[in-house]
Design a protein around this motif. Structure first.
Motif, short mmCIF file in Angstrom:
data_model
loop_
_atom_site.label_atom_id
_atom_site.label_comp_id
_atom_site.label_asym_id
_atom_site.label_seq_id
_atom_site.Cartn_x
_atom_site.Cartn_y
_atom_site.Cartn_z
N UNK A 579 1.67 -10.59 -15.45
CA UNK A 579 2.35 -10.86 -14.18
C UNK A 579 2.10 -9.70 -13.21
N UNK A 580 1.69 -10.00 -11.98
CA UNK A 580 1.45 -8.92 -11.02
C UNK A 580 2.64 -8.01 -10.81
N UNK A 581 3.86 -8.56 -10.86
CA UNK A 581 5.04 -7.74 -10.62
C UNK A 581 5.24 -6.74 -11.76
N UNK A 589 -2.21 -2.51 -8.26
CA UNK A 589 -2.17 -3.48 -7.18
C UNK A 589 -3.09 -4.65 -7.57
N UNK A 590 -2.52 -5.83 -7.69
CA UNK A 590 -3.30 -6.95 -8.21
C UNK A 590 -3.10 -8.19 -7.35
N UNK A 591 -4.07 -9.10 -7.46
CA UNK A 591 -3.98 -10.42 -6.81
C UNK A 591 -4.48 -11.46 -7.82
N UNK A 609 0.31 -11.59 -4.92
CA UNK A 609 -0.14 -10.21 -4.70
C UNK A 609 0.95 -9.27 -5.20
N UNK A 610 0.62 -8.36 -6.06
CA UNK A 610 1.59 -7.40 -6.60
C UNK A 610 1.30 -5.99 -6.11
N UNK A 611 2.35 -5.27 -5.70
CA UNK A 611 2.19 -3.92 -5.15
C UNK A 611 3.33 -3.03 -5.65
#
Length: 994
Positions: A579-581, A589-591, A609-611
């Motif tokens: 999971x990006x989160x 940082x992922x998408x 998008x995860x940041x």
């Protein structure tokens, strides 16, 4: 026994106070002195722990200690004296606040006596008080040592209110040393604290008014040491609220203090300062002066000077009345009013409550509270007693101008001096009887009081009473009323603190609200988890997509299952670690676009998008994800796939068209990016507070800085005071709404540049300037070309003079030489005339050559105006016996080339004339740079002349200087008297090119 061992398990501890006094009296009446002494001690102890003001507790302790001593009950007397000494330590009546050594008890002797007497309760009491004091004053290791001494004697204490207190402070002390402890000790601490918290939770269930806030505070500390920061903050708030609502002011103070330390450790100094000030205020109200001083010593950055209630003076028409009299004021009134003021955090509610409280305590009919708004003091709250009603009518946050509504002269006096004003009859006495408001309203009694917080003026309180003369004068009241002004001064300090805190809270709420609005306005789903991976926030779009709201109880491992996240196109629950989160919590940082959300019978494909979000120390404190429904995109992809299978050619053509369009778009994007990168204009955007919000690539290159080095800084901070003083007038113009253009030579890290700058205001819908754009064009080449053309023209003129006037004089000399050879008549006279002609011609030639040299400003070619004048003076000093001196004052700046050239020539002319004609012993040359003008002064102590009869030729030859001054728009001033020397001053305004 019931009031000491039973009642506190289900009712507020304060409910035992009156019954304990009654049973104490019953014991005395029945002759059961031991029972009476025990009740007296329990009453004093419970008065202490329920949060009563320490001065009141100390008075009760003294009273009942004497009573117990008179009935000769030594055991109860020892117990009472132990707590009495602890209270004395808190008040500040001891050398060391953590040692029970003083007027009432000495631990050095007492503990050995208790052991000999086998008085376990006395040992426990002494050890508990040392545990509490050591913890309160941050001596945690000693606190735990004393807790270990007390523990073997705990069983007889268990059923009393002291038992939960022991668990409470023992847990806090052990958690305080947890971060620095070894792994083995940490495990022991956590086990002991967990076991005792289980007991505290059970007690809090039956008596939440006594124990729930204690449970919450220990839970907050547990969460803090385990890194569960958001949970800790929530528990701190619950502990603060619970302690406040139930009157445990000392534990409210402790909760504020621990929360402040928590925020300080996280680098959130504004929050820390707010909570630490509340800590300071609570301990101050409780009367723990030693703790107040300890806070001020440990956190001087929050307490620049003591914020305690200081003695202040109130000015009256008869003199000065001090508010430090020995009359005991109504403590209950002060505490009630102060509690009411401090309990409000919303500014509107605070102002409403504040005005009613101050009106009640002042005996006024009307009252006004003024706060500063953008540099202007305006009425923000008004209160008026309504005839026949018990309350008053209050209006708040109207921000009304005080003109014609209040006596401005008095208000301005209080604002300027920070001193109070009391007038018995404002129309007949004092310095303000001519104030228009007082004359028009025939004001009688009035009081104007500054609200100060650490010497900073926060507000101004104005009160009136039109029914009585001298309504606010202390001497008018009886002893009980004589302290009304004292009470008002005490409350004013608390009011100032409360207003400051309310303003800060309002700003924080506004910031939070604005951020929430931003997140809600975003057309994609937003989700946030805390550092522990638990859900923290989701906007409405996010909740719609997920089909569920936020549940902080969900663990990271449960997120996919609870919110029905599946690997796209399968029945497999999406792996937590992908999971990006969750990956963002590791700093990634992922998408991704391979997740399906299932709601009932529908499936929503999403792109995510995860940041990570970092704190000031670089630790991940939150993870944020943005996600959107890509159903349409997926349907389009499926449709394209179907076309690919059935209509391959059409799909190929469509794909080619899309690729061409995409290529064109990318080409245009590259072109625009290239144009932006090479654009020779420095562009910046600055907000209304003069802080940078945007700079382009060229601007950053000129300044040799990265974007992070510039954004957020003020203009003055970034460019420095010198350059700021040059551009400040133009900034003021654009902030006033005017588009402004100017040219300046600006020293930049990349080198000096002549900039043609245009400032364009940015206005909102209300026509208010909210910032401005700055467009800077480098015109250095143009300026250099202009300077070159001027130099070439000057040299051309010099050559022309040389080719005409100088050549003519040379021809005269040749002709005269020939004439002297052929003339024979009257040779002696002829020779004399020829010699005169020869001398005049040579003088003319010398002057012509001097003019040619003057037209070539070689001094200015070698440097700026100050250095040119310095070289000129140095050169002339070598050719004369007159003492010459030169001095530059102020910070030099560039003037237009023609101005500098003419100033140099006027200085040269004045200096030359003074040397030739003034017959001076000393000549001084000064060049003074001021912010708005430049001044050249040439002064000698020579023979001088009458200014009214200045010759136009010969003498000082000042006509040419006057013409030069007119040419550059300068002011020429000549001051001279025969025999008193001469001073010539040229003043030129510092004009910037528009």
């Amino acid at each position: 026994m019931a009031y000491e061992h039973v009642l506190h398990w289900k009712e507020h501890l304060k409910e035992s106070l009156e019954p304990l006094l009654e049973t104490y009296q019953i014991g005395l009446e029945n002759g059961d002195l031991e029972f009476a002494a025990y009740c007296a001690h329990c009453y004093c102890f419970q008065l202490y722990v329920v949060g009563k003001e320490l001065a009141e507790v100390a008075y009760a302790m003294t009273t009942y200690t004497e009573a117990i001593s008179r009935i000769k009950q030594k055991t109860a007397l020892t117990w009472n004296q132990t707590f009495q000494q602890a209270i004395a330590n808190l008040i500040g009546d001891s050398v060391n606040p953590t040692h029970l050594i003083g007027r009432f008890y000495n631990e050095a002797d007492g503990l050995s006596i208790h052991k000999v007497a086998n008085d376990g309760t006395a040992i426990f009491n002494a050890s508990f008080n040392k545990l509490y004091l050591c913890y309160l004053f941050s001596e945690y290791a000693q606190a735990i040592e004393n807790s270990d001494v007390a523990e073997p004697y705990f069983i007889p204490i268990m059923g009393t209110p002291l038992g939960p207190l022991y668990y409470f402070y023992d847990a806090l002390a052990r958690l305080a040393i947890y971060p620095e402890s070894s792994t083995e000790v940490k495990a022991e601490i956590f086990k002991k604290v967990t076991e005792r918290q289980a007991e505290m939770k059970r007690w809090a269930y039956y008596a939440p008014m006594n124990y729930l806030h204690k449970y919450h505070l220990v839970e907050a500390e547990k969460a803090r040491v385990l890194g569960q920061l958001l949970e800790a903050e929530e528990f701190y708030e619950q502990a603060i609220q619970g302690a406040r609502e139930n009157g445990y002011i000392q534990e409210e103070a402790l909760a504020y203090e621990l929360a402040a330390k928590h925020y300080l450790a996280r680098g959130r100094e504004k929050f820390a300062q707010l909570y630490m000030k509340e800590t300071h205020y609570c301990y101050e109200r409780w009367g723990a002066r030693a703790k107040v001083k300890d806070l001020e010593a440990r956190y001087p950055q929050f307490f620049s000077q003591s914020s305690g209630v200081n003695a202040s003076s109130i000015h009256t028409t008869a003199g000065t009345t001090s508010n430090t009299s020995q009359v005991d004021f109504d403590l209950a009134t002060v505490m009630k009013a102060a509690q009411a003021i401090s309990s409000e955090i919303e500014l509107k509610q605070l102002l409403s409550s504040l005005m009613q409280i101050l009106i009640e305590n002042a005996g006024a009919q009307t009252g006004y509270l003024l706060l500063e708004d953008a540099g202007e003091w305006r009425i923000n709250a008004a209160c008026e007693l309504v005839s026949g009603e018990s309350g008053c009518t209050t209006q708040v946050l109207q921000s009304t101008p005080m003109t014609n509504r209040l006596p401005e002269s008095i208000i301005q006096y209080v604002i300027r001096t920070h001193e109070s004003v009391i007038l018995n009859d404002a129309t007949r006495e004092g310095h303000f009887i001519h104030d228009p408001y007082i004359q028009n309203h025939q004001t009688q009694s009035l009081l104007c009081l500054p609200l100060l917080n650490q010497s900073k003026l926060v507000g101004v309180l104005y009160l009136e009473n039109q029914l009585a003369v001298g309504a606010f004068t202390p001497e008018r009241f009886s002893e009980g009323d004589a302290t009304r002004t004292q009470v008002l001064n005490l409350l004013s300090t608390q009011a100032a603190i409360a207003i400051e805190n309310a303003k800060l809270y309002s700003k924080l709420r506004a910031s939070e609200s604005k951020m929430t609005q931003f997140l809600e306005a975003i057309p994609v789903g937003i989700g946030i988890v805390d550092a522990g991976g638990r859900p923290y926030y989701a906007n409405q779009r996010g909740i719609q997509l997920m089909g569920k709201g936020i549940d902080p109880a969900i663990s990271p491992e449960q997120i996919s299952e609870v919110y029905q996240f599946y690997v796209m196109g399968t029945d497999q629950i999406y792996p937590t670690e992908r999971l990006p989160v969750i990956r963002a919590l590791s700093g990634e940082r992922t998408t991704i676009d391979d997740i399906d959300i299932r709601q009932d019978n529908s499936t929503i494909p999403i792109e995510v998008w995860g940041t990570p979000v970092f704190d000031e120390q670089g630790n991940v404190v939150y993870a944020i994800v943005a996600f959107q429904d890509i159903t349409e995109r997926k349907q389009a992809e499926k449709l394209l796939a179907d076309y690919n299978r059935t209509l391959e050619q059409q799909v190929a053509e469509r794909t080619a068209a899309l690729q061409k369009s995409e290529a064109e778009l990318r080409k245009r994007e590259r072109e625009l990016r290239l144009i932006t990168d090479v654009l020779p204009v420095g562009i910046a955007y600055v907000d209304a507070n003069q802080h940078y919000r945007f700079v382009n690539y060229t601007y950053r290159v000129w300044c040799c800085c990265s974007q992070d080095d510039i954004l957020g800084k003020s203009i003055r901070e970034f460019i420095g005071d010198r350059i700021y003083s040059m551009v400040e007038p133009y900034i003021n113009q654009v902030l006033a709404g005017q588009t402004t253009t100017f040219e300046e030579e600006i020293p930049l890290p990349s080198g000096n540049k002549y900039l043609d700058t245009t400032l364009i205001p940015n206005v909102d819908v209300n026509a208010q300037v909210i910032g401005f754009y700055a467009l800077n064009l480098d015109i250095s080449d143009r300026k250099r070309a202009e300077a070159t053309s001027i130099l070439e023209e000057r040299n051309r003129m010099a050559r022309e003079i040389h080719d005409t006037l100088a050549q003519a004089f040379t021809g005269i000399l040749v002709q005269v030489g020939g004439a002297s050879q052929v003339l024979a008549d009257d040779l002696e006279a002829t020779q004399a005339h020829l010699e005169m002609i020869d001398e005049l011609a040579r003088i003319g030639l010398a002057e012509a050559r001097r003019s040619v040299a003057a037209l070539r400003p070689h001094f200015l070619e070698q440097g700026d105006l100050p250095s040119a004048l310095h070289q000129l003076v140095t050169q002339m000093r070598a050719a004369t016996d007159t003492a010459l001196s030169y001095e530059t004052k102020g910070t030099a700046y560039s003037l237009p080339p023609d101005v500098e050239n003419n100033l140099l020539r006027m200085g040269q002319e004045a200096l030359t004339n003074a040397i030739r004609y003034a017959d001076a012993d000393e000549i001084r040359v000064e060049l003074v740079y001021e912010n708005t003008q430049c001044l050249l002064r040439v002064q000698d102590d020579g023979r001088g002349f009458g200014v009214g009869s200045i010759p136009s030729v010969g003498g000082f030859g000042l006509l040419g200087m006057s013409e030069r001054a007119d040419t550059i728009g300068a002011q020429l001033t000549i001051e001279s008297q025969p025999g008193e020397g001469t001073e010539i001053v040229v003043v030129v305004n510092r004009k910037r090119e528009a």
